[in-house]
Design a protein around this motif. Structure first.
Motif, short mmCIF file in Angstrom:
data_model
loop_
_atom_site.label_atom_id
_atom_site.label_comp_id
_atom_site.label_asym_id
_atom_site.label_seq_id
_atom_site.Cartn_x
_atom_site.Cartn_y
_atom_site.Cartn_z
N ALA A 10 42.20 52.16 29.58
CA ALA A 10 42.44 50.74 29.81
C ALA A 10 41.82 50.30 31.13
O ALA A 10 41.46 49.14 31.31
CB ALA A 10 43.94 50.46 29.81
N LEU A 11 41.69 51.23 32.09
CA LEU A 11 41.10 50.88 33.38
C LEU A 11 39.59 50.73 33.29
O LEU A 11 38.98 50.00 34.05
CB LEU A 11 41.41 51.97 34.40
CG LEU A 11 42.84 51.98 34.94
CD1 LEU A 11 43.11 53.27 35.67
CD2 LEU A 11 43.06 50.79 35.85
N ARG A 18 38.72 42.85 29.59
CA ARG A 18 40.11 42.62 30.01
C ARG A 18 40.62 41.28 29.51
O ARG A 18 41.72 41.17 28.98
CB ARG A 18 40.20 42.62 31.55
CG ARG A 18 40.29 43.98 32.11
CD ARG A 18 40.72 43.97 33.58
NE ARG A 18 40.24 45.20 34.14
CZ ARG A 18 39.31 45.31 35.07
NH1 ARG A 18 38.78 44.22 35.59
NH2 ARG A 18 38.92 46.48 35.48
N ARG A 36 46.31 35.83 36.09
CA ARG A 36 47.37 36.66 36.66
C ARG A 36 47.48 37.99 35.90
O ARG A 36 47.51 39.06 36.49
CB ARG A 36 48.70 35.90 36.58
CG ARG A 36 49.89 36.60 37.23
CD ARG A 36 51.17 35.78 37.08
NE ARG A 36 51.45 35.42 35.70
CZ ARG A 36 51.97 36.25 34.79
NH1 ARG A 36 52.24 37.50 35.11
NH2 ARG A 36 52.20 35.84 33.56
N ILE A 37 47.50 37.90 34.57
CA ILE A 37 47.65 39.10 33.75
C ILE A 37 46.51 40.08 33.99
O ILE A 37 46.71 41.29 34.07
CB ILE A 37 47.73 38.73 32.25
CG1 ILE A 37 49.10 38.12 31.95
CG2 ILE A 37 47.48 39.94 31.36
CD1 ILE A 37 49.24 37.60 30.54
N CYS A 38 45.29 39.55 34.14
CA CYS A 38 44.13 40.42 34.28
C CYS A 38 43.85 40.78 35.74
O CYS A 38 42.97 41.59 36.02
CB CYS A 38 42.90 39.78 33.66
SG CYS A 38 43.09 39.54 31.89
N GLY A 39 44.57 40.16 36.66
CA GLY A 39 44.36 40.47 38.07
C GLY A 39 42.99 40.05 38.57
O GLY A 39 42.38 40.74 39.40
N ALA B 10 48.94 47.77 31.55
CA ALA B 10 47.82 48.29 32.32
C ALA B 10 46.90 47.15 32.76
O ALA B 10 46.21 47.25 33.77
CB ALA B 10 47.06 49.33 31.52
N LEU B 11 46.87 46.08 31.98
CA LEU B 11 46.00 44.95 32.33
C LEU B 11 46.56 44.13 33.48
O LEU B 11 45.82 43.50 34.22
CB LEU B 11 45.83 44.03 31.11
CG LEU B 11 44.91 44.52 30.02
CD1 LEU B 11 45.10 43.69 28.77
CD2 LEU B 11 43.46 44.48 30.47
N ARG B 12 47.89 44.13 33.59
CA ARG B 12 48.54 43.27 34.56
C ARG B 12 48.54 43.94 35.93
O ARG B 12 49.55 44.31 36.47
CB ARG B 12 49.98 43.02 34.07
CG ARG B 12 50.59 41.74 34.54
CD ARG B 12 51.95 41.59 33.91
NE ARG B 12 51.92 40.90 32.64
CZ ARG B 12 52.75 41.16 31.63
NH1 ARG B 12 53.62 42.11 31.74
NH2 ARG B 12 52.68 40.46 30.53
N ARG B 13 47.34 44.12 36.50
CA ARG B 13 47.22 44.91 37.71
C ARG B 13 46.31 44.22 38.70
O ARG B 13 45.35 43.58 38.34
CB ARG B 13 46.56 46.25 37.38
CG ARG B 13 47.47 47.23 36.75
CD ARG B 13 46.68 48.30 36.07
NE ARG B 13 47.61 49.29 35.56
CZ ARG B 13 47.82 50.47 36.10
NH1 ARG B 13 47.14 50.85 37.15
NH2 ARG B 13 48.70 51.29 35.59
N THR B 14 46.60 44.39 39.94
CA THR B 14 45.66 43.95 40.96
C THR B 14 44.58 45.01 41.07
O THR B 14 44.72 46.12 40.57
CB THR B 14 46.36 43.82 42.32
OG1 THR B 14 46.77 45.14 42.71
CG2 THR B 14 47.59 42.91 42.22
N ASN B 15 43.50 44.66 41.78
CA ASN B 15 42.44 45.64 41.97
C ASN B 15 42.91 46.85 42.78
O ASN B 15 42.49 47.98 42.51
CB ASN B 15 41.22 44.98 42.64
CG ASN B 15 40.45 44.12 41.64
OD1 ASN B 15 40.45 44.42 40.44
ND2 ASN B 15 39.82 43.07 42.12
N ARG B 18 44.57 49.10 40.40
CA ARG B 18 43.60 49.75 39.52
C ARG B 18 42.93 50.92 40.20
O ARG B 18 42.79 52.00 39.64
CB ARG B 18 42.50 48.74 39.11
CG ARG B 18 42.92 47.90 37.97
CD ARG B 18 41.72 47.16 37.38
NE ARG B 18 42.25 45.98 36.74
CZ ARG B 18 42.00 44.74 37.10
NH1 ARG B 18 41.14 44.48 38.08
NH2 ARG B 18 42.57 43.75 36.49
N SER B 21 45.47 53.78 40.86
CA SER B 21 45.82 54.44 39.58
C SER B 21 44.70 55.36 39.13
O SER B 21 44.94 56.48 38.68
CB SER B 21 46.05 53.41 38.48
OG SER B 21 47.29 52.82 38.63
#
Lengths: 409, 409
Positions: A10-11, A18, A36-39, B10-15, B18, B21
């Motif tokens: 997923a990363l 995304r 927001r969801i996708c950052g 997993a998508l709801r992440r800041t850089n 990411r 992780s």
């Protein structure tokens, strides 16, 4: 450190992937929510979305049109912009399900709405090559009814009887009268189709249909049990479809022993559940010719019929109690022809399960399958299987959309 | 459309999330690899990494130091920059495992390297409040040995006997002599610890230890079976840890029926596997007082002992054949005291499995547990459970690092 290849995959995504994934998994979203969801920043969202809309993969919709499939983006008032959703018409998913004497086909758009569905009969002794030709002809006919061609497909899934060896990709081992035994179904269909071809056992695909659109909708831990000529199953474990384990051989609930002192079964086990609770076993015990004869006798309250159905349910309930103590599903869906006997078979299953399973696991709901699709259930489940492969689908859609801005941010 | 909440999370992440992780899941990476995996520009990587290094969460390492824990970033030659890895010393994970008469503690750094591990005895009739106090004192002692305090912890997991109801968070239902029955263990430890507290059944935590560091390493579909006073299990399904199903009641292999005509069990079932293959059942059948007496007789080749162990293995093999036909694991790990009898119990398991399971499922490896940790296995598994919650861990680390550039890109 523990590895989690799922979230690692997923990363490994571009921002386009995304955004599109979030829309496919989440449904319609405002731009701000999407960012927001996708950052990512709103600027990034705007740049990429413009491109995805141009490519026909994403569409803008106004509030009251959200989640309605088949909306043409050009109809939407430009001033009401803000909601985005994946374009259901950007591609089609197809399923073909081969049983002994039938093939059924099912084509949906990307939101799962049925575009066309139909079946064809095949003679019992038809070899697989001819079945494949019949299946492809049916697929083309369905696409044509939906005013599409094979280029619209994002993926196809094929249902066949029997286990599929995930290591070799081959159907087997050989079952009597099983035309596909020894065939690599995915490879053979792959010669004719330019998209990924998935393969699944008939019953497992019925299960996917129930999990997606039927009695399993919204649940995360579900067992589907198909009481038919054989007894197969499908499993949803913590929201994930079980693909059958190391070699794909799992799901064979019919060959779980209901009585270790029972008669030997060709599979190697003794007293397998199929000996007591398959359609064939029940028909044979009552000397009935087919399910309709059985259902008529059941409706007339015939004592022998009621007893044999109760015993079939009790054997099934004992096996299910063991499965509940292992996996603790919240729901058990009973399908297949024998489920048409309704509570005559479901009540003994429930009573045995309540009595035999442990305190935390015995309250699983036991419900009848909801999708009254007959042979179609497997084909619709095959299409659902394609739609569940979101990563593959997103990649296929982006490859077809000829984007300019991908990677620009 | 099929939902997949896992990949949505997993998508709801800041850089920052990411990048961190990716480093935690992937190990050491070059900047360019990190940019590619996370789908961000190298400029973004540089900005964020500078911040993460300042915060002590990420460290730069030269090639031959990669993956060696405990490297101080200041020692690394600035000209050899390029490799990045999560700083193993950025936090600690802890596990406490409570059995009837012992509590064992285990503290690791973020790479899973053991920092301290030790046990304490408790009297059988000690109430849970006193066990909790003993556990916390042991935890502080271990942290102190590692020159850390509770602030270093990113998470703690607690092992207790019996099932844990995931709906209420409470241990139960009541087992005889089970001090924790009716207690919300996570909430009670949470009053004393400022980090997330996970709870698991003892045997399931032994399983996590084997999956992470023992005989299950690298496999994706594994069943761990603990043949002890009771018979518990742990499951890895397609690489994911099974948390016990809808209410957490799964994994109770000891209460799968090995003989539906067998004696009634207090659980509600009949002929449960514990009646034939638990340590207690085997000791009772042979009138032995403890495992050492059993092992001595086995080593001396005592006929009765060999026979009872063989029968225990055969009953276990029959239950495992049913599980293989349902889930098709690639590997079955047998642990618990009875596994110390080695091939005297493992060979009958293997032979029965080969004979009873289906063609695609019967070749599962049956191996002995590898971690010779005694009561420590559960505690190390508890620490492993904390390390597997990557999302939670990343959030805790970033919250502690006081970053400036997060969200800047």
């Amino acid at each position: 450190m523990a590895k989690d290849t799922g979230s690692l995959r997923a990363l490994r995504r571009t921002n386009s992937e995304r955004l599109l994934s979030a829309l496919m998994e989440h449904g319609a979203l405002h731009r701000a929510e999407l960012a927001r969801i996708c950052g990512v920043s709103r600027t990034t969202v705007s740049t990429i979305v413009a491109d995805l809309v141009m490519g026909g993969v994403v569409m803008e919709v106004v509030g009251d049109q959200v989640a309605e499939a088949g909306i043409d983006a050009s109809e939407v008032d430009g001033r009401a912009r803000g909601f985005l959703q994946a374009n259901p018409a950007a591609g089609a998913a197809a399923g073909l399900d081969f049983t002994l004497e039938r093939v059924w086909g099912h084509v949906t758009d990307l939101s799962g709405t049925t575009l066309a569905s139909d079946g064809a009969t095949v003679a019992r002794d038809t070899p697989w090559q001819e079945r494949l030709t019949t299946g492809l002809a049916l697929l083309d006919e369905l696409l044509s009814k939906a005013a599409l061609d094979r280029d619209a497909l994002v993926g196809v899934a094929i249902g066949v009887p029997g286990p599929i060896d995930l290591q070799s990709g081959v159907v087997g081992p050989s079952l009597p009268g099983q035309a596909w035994a020894g065939v690599n179904v995915s490879a053979e269909f792959g010669r004719h189709l330019a998209v990924p071809v998935l393969v699944g056992n008939n019953t497992r695909l019925e299960a996917v249909a129930e999990f997606t659109w039927g009695a399993g909708k919204g649940a995360r831990d579900v067992l589907y049990l198909g009481l038919s000529t054989g007894i197969g199953s499908g499993l949803l474990v913590d929201g994930n479809l079980h693909h059958g384990g190391a070699r794909g051989g799992g799901g064979e609930v019919g060959h779980i022993s209901a009585d270790p002192a029972g008669a030997p079964c060709p599979c190697g086990n003794r007293g397998c559940l199929v000996q007591y609770a398959s359609l064939n076993a029940v028909l044979k015990a009552l000397s009935f010719g087919d399910i309709d004869e059985l259902l008529a006798a059941a409706e007339a309250g015939d004592d022998d019929t009621v007893r044999v159905l109760r015993e079939a349910g009790e054997h099934t309930g004992r096996v299910l109690a063991n499965i509940c103590n292992l996996l603790n599903p919240e729901r058990i869906i009973v399908g297949g022809e024998l489920a048409r006997a309704g509570d005559l078979v479901l009540e003994p299953i429930r009573a045995t399960l309540r009595r035999s399973a442990m305190a935390l696991t015995r309250d699983a709901d036991v419900v009848a399958a909801e999708l009254d699709l007959g042979a179609r259930a497997g084909a619709s489940g095959a299409a659902a299987l394609v739609l569940r492969q979101t990563d593959q689908l997103v990649a296929a859609l982006l490859a077809g959309a000829e984007l300019k801005s991908n990677e620009a941010v």
